[in-house]
Design an enzyme around this catalytic site. Structure first.
Site, PDB file in Angstrom:
ATOM      1  CB  CYS A  38      -3.707  -6.341  -5.854  1.00 18.78           C
ATOM      2  SG  CYS A  38      -5.182  -5.328  -5.781  1.00 18.78           S
ATOM      3  CB  CYS A  71      -9.710  -6.668  -7.282  1.00 15.07           C
ATOM      4  SG  CYS A  71      -8.203  -6.086  -8.081  1.00 15.07           S
ATOM      5  CB  CYS A 125      -5.895  -8.985  -9.601  1.00 14.43           C
ATOM      6  SG  CYS A 125      -4.951  -7.881  -8.525  1.00 14.43           S
ATOM      7  CD  GLU A 142      -4.891 -10.972  -5.779  1.00 14.50           C
ATOM      8  OE1 GLU A 142      -4.344  -9.907  -5.399  1.00 14.50           O
ATOM      9  OE2 GLU A 142      -6.009 -11.329  -5.393  1.00 14.50           O
ATOM     10  CD  GLU A 162      -3.057  -1.221   2.082  1.00 11.87           C
ATOM     11  OE1 GLU A 162      -2.989  -0.474   3.080  1.00 11.87           O
ATOM     12  OE2 GLU A 162      -4.013  -2.001   1.871  1.00 11.87           O
TER      13      GLU A 162
END
Ligand code: THU
Length: 160
Positions: A73, A112, A115, A75, A64
């Protein structure tokens, strides 16, 4: 006017012990990666582990940033690392796990949309499916036999 029905089929494993050995190992790599995630803002840690056809396992976790959209993310961290380090290897399997510090995450957490799009790129590039296993912190593990099962009607490069 016609209707088009698209079905997605998933397998559901009760818990980690029900997984095949190689996937059990892969998910444990994802769990180790998840614990090391950098998620001070959402407190939602995600880990991903990728098994390549050369036998290597590549892991990643969410990273983050105080400027929220600059984060990435788990992934995509993992898959871009795999693509960077082993550009000629095929991705066979991906395991994903997520845990929140606000509550025990018992539901499988799927990747998500962004991803899914990133994984789709590699599935198309290598012309073979990526098996995707995803879980929360505990509980069921869901399996998708391919990314396209998670992203029907995906944008195709043939349109370019
Ligand atoms: N996150 C992932 O790492 N993977 C997903 O597929 C969904 C969301 C991360 C991004 C952000 O750091 C946190 O989870 C909360 O959205």
């Amino acid at each position: 006017m016609k209707e088009l029905k698209i079905e997605s089929i998933f397998q559901v494993y009760d818990d980690l012990n029900e997984l095949p050995n190689d996937v059990f190992l892969l998910m444990n790599n994802a769990i180790k990666a998840r614990i090391k995630a950098y998620a001070p803002y959402s407190k939602f840690k995600v880990g991903a582990a990728i098994l390549l056809d050369n036998g290597e396992i590549v892991t990643g976790n969410n990273q983050e940033n105080v400027s929220y959209p600059s984060g990435l993310c788990a992934e995509r961290t993992a898959i871009y690392y795999a693509g960077a380090k082993y550009p000629d290897s095929k991705i066979l399997k991906m395991a994903i796990t997520a845990a929140s510090s606000n509550q025990k995450t018992k539901q499988p957490i799927p990747p998500c949309g962004a991803c899914r799009q990133a994984i789709a790129e590699y599935e198309i590039k290598q012309d073979s499916p990526v098996e995707i296993y995803f879980m929360g912190e505990v509980g069921n593990i869901m399996k998708s036999n391919s990314l396209s099962n998670l992203l029907p009607l995906l944008f195709d490069k043939k349109a370019l």
